[in-house]
Design an enzyme around this catalytic site. Structure first.
Site, PDB file in Angstrom:
ATOM      1  N   ASP A   1       0.829  -1.199   0.000  1.00 43.87           N
ATOM      2  CA  ASP A   1       0.000   0.000   0.000  1.00 43.87           C
ATOM      3  C   ASP A   1       0.868   1.254   0.000  1.00 43.87           C
ATOM      4  OD1 ASP A   1       0.757  -0.993   2.592  1.00 43.87           O
ATOM      5  OD2 ASP A   1      -0.451   0.597   3.496  1.00 43.87           O
ATOM      6  N   ASP A   2       0.258   2.356  -0.393  1.00 37.42           N
ATOM      7  CA  ASP A   2       0.877   3.678  -0.353  1.00 37.42           C
ATOM      8  C   ASP A   2       2.194   3.714  -1.121  1.00 37.42           C
ATOM      9  OD1 ASP A   2      -1.284   4.233   1.203  1.00 37.42           O
ATOM     10  OD2 ASP A   2      -0.181   4.469   3.077  1.00 37.42           O
TER      11      ASP A   2
ATOM     12  N   ASN B   1      -6.825  -0.506  12.867  1.00 39.22           N
ATOM     13  CA  ASN B   1      -5.600   0.292  12.814  1.00 39.22           C
ATOM     14  C   ASN B   1      -5.755   1.387  13.867  1.00 39.22           C
ATOM     15  OD1 ASN B   1      -3.147   1.376  12.051  1.00 39.22           O
ATOM     16  ND2 ASN B   1      -3.944   2.432  10.243  1.00 39.22           N
TER      17      ASN B   1
END
Length: 585
Positions: free
Chosen positions: A242-243, A385
């Protein structure tokens, strides 16, 4: 408190434990379950625990009484039966027996000392994966935070902790580099604590910023990192991608092999994960299927990238998904079903609540809302998260535990109130103070779009009464709540059972104290204006400006919150003050 059991039936043959209890071991007994049972009995006044049967006997990890055994229940399921001077703690596996021991501890705590009520409990979790992923940006948790967090997960029957802090350079930027010896030793301690709490320590390695998918050296570097953690006891692994800029290649060979576009990125990532799953994980029978976080980790749009994962990624790999947005207001059953279809794999929801790395200056203490119970029919788990503040995140984590265990009966508001009561140790004054403080920290712009709803409703009631001409009544109705805001910080500091909660929220507690004072001074402005007393108006206005200046100067010690003023009831408290003074904001 552990989550509500699936099935509970009372019996009439409860009993006092007495001084001596026998302990009979069964096939699913383990040392951690026995430790909990022994601690529970000792705190209940039992002075002697003998091996074998006695006048009162605990059957740990095996059958007894005339009850149906745990065999046949889902994984981690268990039976607790209390009656006829016997206690049966029968798990379908060792983790189930551990959870049975936790349940006994709760039953004993819920009675007067030394007594257990007759009961039969059959229980099991609905979702296989329940827990958290430390996957936020900003100041990571300390080692002590993580150890405490693992204890909290285990005590609430959550089984997953994923180590993926974005600001651990060895997790992300320097993913190829081995952990230094001291850091590896810390990870080893965390893994041991996780095992003790029956929590799967999941090691995540995020190579996407620089990996060359065609490079065997890079693949071997990833496997070497996994091998080092496997040697410490890790049995669950994740490759988050991700990211990253997934259309940016880090080698000419990648560009030549895969081409361009999202479909090419999906194919490259599938190849990497397939090698990990097939060449490494599949060779180790005690390792769970690989997890991966896709670059397109949210929404339900059909894309070439998702098609590549659906068609090329090994079917065993579990895919993380955050919902229809990075932080969605809702996640529905239909959306979860669609996610499973569009990715073509088992879905594990990475739920970005109560994470606050995007909500600079905010601490998020509102209820865990907007998740339909039916989504559990389509996913393998849902994990939180959390915030940069580990202890404060426990309010939300409590509800994650309840949702993951028994989503069919999940009530967000009731769960939130139980979580607050737990942090307050059941003390009524501290519960009330935490509810007031949490109301001021509701807004996140994602799940919760209305800030300080309780305060807002009281201010609206004040205005209606004031406009109706009952000036004294309006003030009398509102002032006690504003006093509660001003006094909440002191009560929380003295009343919460977790000192780290107070330490982590310290800056926001100070800010709420000043804002409570400013709100009360705003009442003095209204009062003085109604009386035509210009001097008192000026005095109150000066005090408001002083209090707000003090609040605005406070900073948290953690990134990203250390660089911005803290948000306390913004849009509500400040609006009321501005209304009272005509200029203060």
């Amino acid at each position: 408190m552990t989550p509500e059991a699936q099935q509970t039936n009372s019996r009439s043959d409860g009993f006092d434990l007495g001084d001596t209890v026998g302990l009979v071991h069964g096939p699913t007994t383990d040392p951690d379950a026995e430790r909990i049972v022994r601690d529970t009995l000792t705190r209940a006044g039992v002075t002697t625990i003998v091996d074998g049967e006695a006048a009162v006997t605990v059957h740990l990890g095996g059958a007894g009484l005339d009850v149906e055994p745990a065999a046949g229940l889902p994984a981690e399921g268990y039976v607790v039966a209390v009656g006829d001077h016997q206690i049966v703690l029968d798990g379908v596996d060792t983790r189930g027996t551990y959870y049975a021991a936790l349940t006994l501890d709760q039953l004993v705590q819920g009675n007067h000392v030394g007594h257990v009520d007759g009961v039969e409990i059959r229980d099991w979790p609905t979702l296989p994966y329940r827990g958290s992923i430390e996957g936020f940006y900003g100041t990571p948790w300390s080692h002590a935070d993580r150890l405490d967090h693992l204890d909290y997960l285990g005590a609430h029957k959550m089984n997953t902790y994923q180590y993926a802090p974005k600001d651990d350079v060895y997790h992300r930027e320097q993913w190829r580099d081995p952990y230094p010896a001291d850091k590896l030793a810390e990870l080893g301690e965390l893994i041991e604590r996780a095992q003790r709490n029956k929590v799967d320590f999941t090691f995540a390695l995020s190579p996407g910023l620089s990996i060359a998918y065609t490079s065997d050296d890079d693949f071997q570097a990833l496997i070497a990192k996994f091998e080092a953690l496997y040697a410490l006891g890790v049995r669950v692994f994740n490759v988050p991608l991700d990211d990253i800029e997934y259309e940016k290649w880090h080698s000419d060979e990648d560009a030549t092999k895969y081409g361009t576009g999202g479909g090419a990125a999906g194919a490259a990532q599938a190849d990497l994960c397939n090698r990990v799953q097939r060449e490494w994980i599949a060779t180790k029978p005690d390792v769970a299927p690989l997890q991966m976080v896709p670059t397109e980790y949210y929404d339900l749009e059909e894309t070439p990238y998702k098609q590549a994962l659906r068609e090329q990624l090994d079917p065993a790999v579990i895919v993380h998904w955050t919902g229809t947005a990075v932080v969605p207001e809702r996640i529905t059953s239909a959306q979860a079903a669609a996610a499973k279809a569009v990715f073509g794999h088992d879905i594990l929801i990475w739920d970005n609540y109560p994470v606050n790395d995007y909500a600079h200056g905010r601490i998020l203490l509102a209820a865990y809302t907007g998740r339909e119970p039916g989504l559990a029919e389509h996913v393998v788990g849902i994990i939180s998260n959390p915030m940069n503040q580990a202890a404060a995140s426990k309010l939300a984590l409590y509800s994650f535990a309840e949702f993951g265990w028994k989503p069919a009966t999940y009530d967000a508001d009731a769960s939130w109130r139980r979580a607050i009561a737990e942090r307050a140790g059941g003390d009524a004054a501290t519960i009330a103070a935490l509810e007031v403080f949490a109301d001021l920290t509701t807004y996140d712009g994602k799940l919760h779009l209305i800030n300080a709803p309780v305060l807002a409703s009281k201010l609206a009631a004040f205005k209606a009464t004031w406009d109706g001409g009952d000036l004294a009544g309006a003030i009398a109705d509102l002032e006690p709540y504003l006093e509660a805001i001003e006094n909440a910080s002191a009560q929380i500091r003295s009343g919460v059972i977790d000192p780290e909660f107070e330490a982590e929220t310290d800056a926001w507690l100070d800010a709420s104290f000043y804002w409570g004072g400013a709100l009360r001074q705003a009442l003095r402005v209204f009062e003085a204006q109604a009386e035509g007393n210009a001097s008192d108006v000026a005095t109150a206005r000066d005090e408001i400006e002083h209090l707000i200046t003090q609040a605005d100067e406070i900073r948290d010690v953690r990134l990203p919150h250390s660089k911005v003023r803290l948000r306390i009831g913004d849009g509500v408290a400040d609006a009321f003050v501005a209304q009272a003074t005509g200029s203060v904001s």
